[in-house]
Design a protein around this motif. Structure first.
Motif, PDB file in Angstrom:
ATOM      1  N   TRP A  17      -0.640  -0.439 -10.609  1.00  0.00           N
ATOM      2  CA  TRP A  17      -0.518  -1.800 -10.322  1.00  0.00           C
ATOM      3  C   TRP A  17      -0.359  -2.011  -8.804  1.00  0.00           C
ATOM      4  N   ARG A  18       0.398  -0.973  -8.086  1.00  0.00           N
ATOM      5  CA  ARG A  18       0.548  -1.174  -6.751  1.00  0.00           C
ATOM      6  C   ARG A  18      -0.855  -0.843  -6.086  1.00  0.00           C
ATOM      7  N   ALA A  19      -1.600   0.066  -6.676  1.00  0.00           N
ATOM      8  CA  ALA A  19      -2.899   0.164  -5.858  1.00  0.00           C
ATOM      9  C   ALA A  19      -3.677  -1.157  -6.240  1.00  0.00           C
ATOM     10  N   GLU A  48      -2.769  -4.071  -6.339  1.00  0.00           N
ATOM     11  CA  GLU A  48      -2.218  -5.046  -5.228  1.00  0.00           C
ATOM     12  C   GLU A  48      -2.703  -4.903  -3.984  1.00  0.00           C
ATOM     13  N   LYS A  49      -2.859  -3.451  -3.531  1.00  0.00           N
ATOM     14  CA  LYS A  49      -3.083  -2.984  -2.136  1.00  0.00           C
ATOM     15  C   LYS A  49      -4.810  -3.363  -2.022  1.00  0.00           C
ATOM     16  N   LEU A  50      -5.405  -3.143  -2.979  1.00  0.00           N
ATOM     17  CA  LEU A  50      -6.965  -3.397  -2.993  1.00  0.00           C
ATOM     18  C   LEU A  50      -7.001  -4.965  -2.972  1.00  0.00           C
ATOM     19  N   HIS A  51      -6.091  -5.858  -3.577  1.00  0.00           N
ATOM     20  CA  HIS A  51      -6.308  -7.249  -3.348  1.00  0.00           C
ATOM     21  C   HIS A  51      -5.594  -8.031  -2.146  1.00  0.00           C
ATOM     22  N   GLY A  52      -5.014  -7.083  -1.820  1.00  0.00           N
ATOM     23  CA  GLY A  52      -4.128  -7.679  -0.404  1.00  0.00           C
ATOM     24  C   GLY A  52      -3.123  -8.703  -0.729  1.00  0.00           C
ATOM     25  N   HIS A  53      -2.411  -8.576  -1.813  1.00  0.00           N
ATOM     26  CA  HIS A  53      -1.221  -9.348  -1.858  1.00  0.00           C
ATOM     27  C   HIS A  53      -0.537  -9.011  -3.557  1.00  0.00           C
ATOM     28  N   LYS A  54       0.461  -9.522  -3.565  1.00  0.00           N
ATOM     29  CA  LYS A  54       1.203  -9.424  -4.912  1.00  0.00           C
ATOM     30  C   LYS A  54       0.282 -10.010  -6.090  1.00  0.00           C
TER      31      LYS A  54
END
Length: 80
Positions: free
Chosen positions: A43-45, A47-53
């Protein structure tokens, strides 16, 4: 055959039923989230890919992340 043609909506639906009983608000013992019980690291990866929560209770968001992860794992399996 690519992962895109191998993973169908019925597979994701089955995964959701098995993992959480289609509960969008499910949280596992190790912090897995969404109806697909996606691990915190995945999930964190995302979010990092999409640049937001991202909202794990949003069915389509969770579906996209589950699909992407499953596709990557299937492609890795096929290469090895």
């Amino acid at each position: 055959m690519t992962a895109i043609t191998a993973i169908l909506a019925i597979h994701l639906s089955s995964l959701s039923q098995i993992e959480s009983g289609d509960n969008d608000r499910a949280v596992g013992r190790q912090g897995e989230v969404s109806r697909y019980q996606i691990t915190p690291a995945v999930w964190r990866a995302a979010e990092k890919l999409h640049g937001h929560k991202l909202d794990p209770t949003a069915e389509m968001t969770a579906r996209i992340i589950a699909y992407d992860e499953w596709s990557q794992r299937l492609d890795t399996f096929r290469r090895e």
